[in-house]
Design a protein around this motif. Structure first.
Motif, PDB file in Angstrom:
ATOM      1  N   GLN A 270      -7.263   4.926   5.833  1.00  0.00           N
ATOM      2  CA  GLN A 270      -6.062   5.367   5.124  1.00  0.00           C
ATOM      3  C   GLN A 270      -5.038   4.253   4.951  1.00  0.00           C
ATOM      4  O   GLN A 270      -4.200   4.330   4.050  1.00  0.00           O
ATOM      5  N   GLY A 271      -5.069   3.249   5.784  1.00  0.00           N
ATOM      6  CA  GLY A 271      -4.119   2.156   5.667  1.00  0.00           C
ATOM      7  C   GLY A 271      -3.214   2.076   6.875  1.00  0.00           C
ATOM      8  O   GLY A 271      -3.491   2.644   7.929  1.00  0.00           O
ATOM      9  N   VAL A 272      -2.102   1.370   6.702  1.00  0.00           N
ATOM     10  CA  VAL A 272      -1.156   1.188   7.790  1.00  0.00           C
ATOM     11  C   VAL A 272       0.247   1.540   7.297  1.00  0.00           C
ATOM     12  O   VAL A 272       0.666   1.120   6.215  1.00  0.00           O
ATOM     13  N   ALA A 273       0.951   2.351   8.077  1.00  0.00           N
ATOM     14  CA  ALA A 273       2.352   2.666   7.795  1.00  0.00           C
ATOM     15  C   ALA A 273       3.201   1.579   8.434  1.00  0.00           C
ATOM     16  O   ALA A 273       3.238   1.427   9.664  1.00  0.00           O
ATOM     17  N   PHE A 274       3.885   0.796   7.580  1.00  0.00           N
ATOM     18  CA  PHE A 274       4.623  -0.360   8.083  1.00  0.00           C
ATOM     19  C   PHE A 274       5.831  -0.608   7.196  1.00  0.00           C
ATOM     20  O   PHE A 274       5.730  -0.584   5.964  1.00  0.00           O
ATOM     21  N   ALA A 275       6.958  -0.828   7.806  1.00  0.00           N
ATOM     22  CA  ALA A 275       8.204  -1.151   7.099  1.00  0.00           C
ATOM     23  C   ALA A 275       8.538  -0.088   6.049  1.00  0.00           C
ATOM     24  O   ALA A 275       8.972  -0.406   4.944  1.00  0.00           O
ATOM     25  N   GLY A 276       8.321   1.163   6.400  1.00  0.00           N
ATOM     26  CA  GLY A 276       8.707   2.258   5.519  1.00  0.00           C
ATOM     27  C   GLY A 276       7.747   2.550   4.391  1.00  0.00           C
ATOM     28  O   GLY A 276       8.058   3.378   3.513  1.00  0.00           O
ATOM     29  N   ARG A 277       6.571   1.915   4.383  1.00  0.00           N
ATOM     30  CA  ARG A 277       5.598   2.136   3.304  1.00  0.00           C
ATOM     31  C   ARG A 277       4.197   2.336   3.895  1.00  0.00           C
ATOM     32  O   ARG A 277       3.908   1.870   5.000  1.00  0.00           O
ATOM     33  N   LEU A 278       3.361   3.001   3.118  1.00  0.00           N
ATOM     34  CA  LEU A 278       1.951   3.140   3.479  1.00  0.00           C
ATOM     35  C   LEU A 278       1.166   2.128   2.652  1.00  0.00           C
ATOM     36  O   LEU A 278       1.091   2.233   1.424  1.00  0.00           O
ATOM     37  N   TRP A 279       0.599   1.149   3.326  1.00  0.00           N
ATOM     38  CA  TRP A 279      -0.084   0.039   2.661  1.00  0.00           C
ATOM     39  C   TRP A 279      -1.597   0.255   2.668  1.00  0.00           C
ATOM     40  O   TRP A 279      -2.182   0.593   3.695  1.00  0.00           O
ATOM     41  N   SER A 280      -2.204   0.009   1.518  1.00  0.00           N
ATOM     42  CA  SER A 280      -3.663   0.058   1.396  1.00  0.00           C
ATOM     43  C   SER A 280      -4.192  -1.373   1.306  1.00  0.00           C
ATOM     44  O   SER A 280      -3.584  -2.214   0.624  1.00  0.00           O
ATOM     45  N   PRO A 281      -5.297  -1.674   1.961  1.00  0.00           N
ATOM     46  CA  PRO A 281      -5.858  -3.029   1.863  1.00  0.00           C
ATOM     47  C   PRO A 281      -6.751  -3.157   0.629  1.00  0.00           C
ATOM     48  O   PRO A 281      -7.437  -2.208   0.242  1.00  0.00           O
ATOM     49  N   SER A 282      -6.729  -4.329   0.009  1.00  0.00           N
ATOM     50  CA  SER A 282      -7.625  -4.601  -1.116  1.00  0.00           C
ATOM     51  C   SER A 282      -8.352  -5.910  -0.873  1.00  0.00           C
ATOM     52  O   SER A 282      -7.713  -6.965  -0.703  1.00  0.00           O
ATOM     53  N   TRP A 283      -9.674  -5.854  -0.844  1.00  0.00           N
ATOM     54  CA  TRP A 283     -10.472  -7.057  -0.644  1.00  0.00           C
ATOM     55  C   TRP A 283     -10.321  -8.024  -1.811  1.00  0.00           C
ATOM     56  O   TRP A 283     -10.603  -9.228  -1.681  1.00  0.00           O
ATOM     57  N   ALA A 284      -9.868  -7.544  -2.987  1.00  0.00           N
ATOM     58  CA  ALA A 284      -9.764  -8.396  -4.171  1.00  0.00           C
ATOM     59  C   ALA A 284      -8.541  -9.302  -4.132  1.00  0.00           C
ATOM     60  O   ALA A 284      -8.472 -10.288  -4.875  1.00  0.00           O
ATOM     61  N   LEU A 285      -7.563  -9.002  -3.273  1.00  0.00           N
ATOM     62  CA  LEU A 285      -6.348  -9.813  -3.194  1.00  0.00           C
ATOM     63  C   LEU A 285      -6.539 -10.929  -2.173  1.00  0.00           C
ATOM     64  O   LEU A 285      -5.990 -10.911  -1.082  1.00  0.00           O
ATOM     65  N   THR A 286      -7.329 -11.888  -2.545  1.00  0.00           N
ATOM     66  CA  THR A 286      -7.580 -13.038  -1.671  1.00  0.00           C
ATOM     67  C   THR A 286      -6.538 -14.113  -1.940  1.00  0.00           C
ATOM     68  O   THR A 286      -5.684 -13.990  -2.820  1.00  0.00           O
ATOM     69  N   ALA A 287      -6.594 -15.188  -1.184  1.00  0.00           N
ATOM     70  CA  ALA A 287      -5.651 -16.292  -1.375  1.00  0.00           C
ATOM     71  C   ALA A 287      -5.747 -16.867  -2.785  1.00  0.00           C
ATOM     72  O   ALA A 287      -4.759 -17.340  -3.343  1.00  0.00           O
ATOM     73  N   ALA A 288      -6.931 -16.794  -3.364  1.00  0.00           N
ATOM     74  CA  ALA A 288      -7.125 -17.345  -4.707  1.00  0.00           C
ATOM     75  C   ALA A 288      -6.360 -16.544  -5.761  1.00  0.00           C
ATOM     76  O   ALA A 288      -6.105 -17.038  -6.863  1.00  0.00           O
ATOM     77  N   SER A 289      -5.974 -15.297  -5.445  1.00  0.00           N
ATOM     78  CA  SER A 289      -5.273 -14.474  -6.434  1.00  0.00           C
ATOM     79  C   SER A 289      -3.796 -14.835  -6.530  1.00  0.00           C
ATOM     80  O   SER A 289      -3.095 -14.343  -7.416  1.00  0.00           O
ATOM     81  N   GLY A 290      -3.292 -15.676  -5.631  1.00  0.00           N
ATOM     82  CA  GLY A 290      -1.930 -16.152  -5.736  1.00  0.00           C
ATOM     83  C   GLY A 290      -0.881 -15.232  -5.165  1.00  0.00           C
ATOM     84  O   GLY A 290       0.315 -15.442  -5.369  1.00  0.00           O
ATOM     85  N   ALA A 291      -1.258 -14.177  -4.471  1.00  0.00           N
ATOM     86  CA  ALA A 291      -0.291 -13.247  -3.891  1.00  0.00           C
ATOM     87  C   ALA A 291      -0.891 -12.608  -2.660  1.00  0.00           C
ATOM     88  O   ALA A 291      -2.101 -12.549  -2.497  1.00  0.00           O
ATOM     89  N   THR A 292      -0.020 -12.129  -1.786  1.00  0.00           N
ATOM     90  CA  THR A 292      -0.481 -11.444  -0.590  1.00  0.00           C
ATOM     91  C   THR A 292      -0.419  -9.935  -0.733  1.00  0.00           C
ATOM     92  O   THR A 292      -0.999  -9.215   0.070  1.00  0.00           O
ATOM     93  N   GLY A 293       0.293  -9.451  -1.745  1.00  0.00           N
ATOM     94  CA  GLY A 293       0.388  -8.016  -1.942  1.00  0.00           C
ATOM     95  C   GLY A 293       1.234  -7.678  -3.148  1.00  0.00           C
ATOM     96  O   GLY A 293       1.860  -8.558  -3.769  1.00  0.00           O
ATOM     97  N   TYR A 294       1.260  -6.384  -3.487  1.00  0.00           N
ATOM     98  CA  TYR A 294       2.041  -5.899  -4.632  1.00  0.00           C
ATOM     99  C   TYR A 294       2.658  -4.557  -4.298  1.00  0.00           C
ATOM    100  O   TYR A 294       2.089  -3.760  -3.534  1.00  0.00           O
TER     101      TYR A 294
END
Length: 345
Positions: A270-294
């Motif tokens: 389900q993800g992690v509840a952190f800093a007031g949001r529920l975050w889902s992980p995406s394997w497609a957001l690697t370092a090569a994508s230029g961002a750590t999250g959206y």
């Protein structure tokens, strides 16, 4: 040494060719009718003078195995593949990947071909309402403008598998061609997920910059501050989609306070509840994508896909082709309602 067929023939030729009816009757009367070979294997002493009994005993001595018990020594080891298992488990298919970016952005209508899509998007609206003065009209008229939205140009997704005729015709469960088709459909969504990450990286988005190498309470503080700032903006409270790459997601799960207590609440699948949001992980957001999250609002990032078409094509006699073909496109149609999360230098 076991007697040869010729020796047995000579032994049997010494017996009378015919016997009297009285002798046969006498034999049948005194002994029960049974197979003399089986009789002999039980170790019964043969005392019957009947030529039939002597003949059968001679044949058994000539052709019976030296050790009769050996012919019944059948084990799983010497039976080999001739033994079938009593139970079989079903075919275990490959587990598909999760596709959080696709799930958060996919929308209707589905694509039917690769033709570019165009549309309109809100540009501005002013003087929608004002405090009135008795006897006077509005101070200014409403202005409303519409702009052309980004042109969405679908890209094709294709695949081909070449299966030998023998594999195609086999009665496996599931059929080879069917399982290949299922794997192709799963790979189709993997490509779409990667394309969403690529489109997000290419979009012009406002960035949320975290402290360099932020972790633990510092990471939580940066994200809380950024989220609070969004809530006072138009469309900010709608930015409920929160997706993190593997590195940032792990940092959130492992973040601790000064007492060693976890700052987030992680739930597998389900993800992690952190800093007031529920975050889902995406394997497609690697370092090569230029961002750590959206962080973005539903509908601000739009993905359209076609239903992948799978065909079995028989061109050559020795093989059968399985083809997959489809389209997808992702666009940031409302970039003001999306944020890119990056770490500072």
């Amino acid at each position: 040494m076991r007697p040869t067929l010729a020796a047995t023939h000579r032994a049997c030729s010494a017996f009378p060719a015919t016997t009297s009816a009285a002798a046969d009757d006498d034999h049948n009367h005194r002994l029960p009718a049974r197979n003399s070979v089986l009789w002999a294997t039980k170790g019964t002493k043969v005392t019957d003078p009947s030529p039939k009994r002597i003949l059968n005993s001679a044949l058994y001595a000539a052709f019976a195995p030296a050790t009769p018990a050996a012919q019944f020594a059948v084990t799983r080891a010497n039976a080999g593949t001739g033994l079938l298992p009593n139970h079989q488990y079903d075919y275990l298919a490959q587990t598909p990947q999760a596709h959080p970016l696709y799930d958060a952005t996919v929308t209707d209508p589905a694509l039917t071909d690769g033709q570019p899509l165009t549309g309109a998007i809100h540009a501005s609206f002013t003087n929608g309402a004002a405090t009135g003065t008795e006897g006077s009209g509005p101070g200014a008229d409403v202005t409303f403008t519409v702009a052309s939205g980004p042109t969405q140009s679908p890209q094709s997704i294709i695949a081909r598998a070449v299966i030998t005729r023998e594999a195609y015709d086999s009665l496996s469960a599931p059929r080879t061609a069917d399982e290949v088709a299922n794997l192709m459909r799963s790979a189709f969504l993997d490509v779409v997920e990667g394309r969403v990450a690529t489109a997000l990286a290419a979009a012009t988005l406002t960035e949320i910059e975290l402290t360099a190498a932020a972790a633990d309470a510092v990471l939580e503080g940066d994200l809380l501050t950024a989220s609070a700032a969004l809530d006072v903006l138009r469309g900010g409270p709608d930015m409920t989609v929160s997706v993190a790459g593997p590195s940032l997601f792990t940092d959130m799960v492992e973040a601790k306070d000064s007492g060693g207590r976890r700052l987030g609440r992680y739930t597998a699948g389900q993800g992690v509840a952190f800093a007031g949001r529920l975050w889902s992980p995406s394997w497609a957001l690697t370092a090569a994508s230029g961002a750590t999250g959206y962080v973005f609002a539903p509908g601000s990032i739009v993905t359209r896909v076609s239903v992948p078409v799978v065909r079995e094509v028989q061109i050559a006699v020795e093989t059968v082709d399985v083809w997959l073909q489809g389209y997808s496109v992702t666009s940031a149609v409302r970039p003001t309602e999306a944020r890119r999360i990056v770490f500072g230098a």
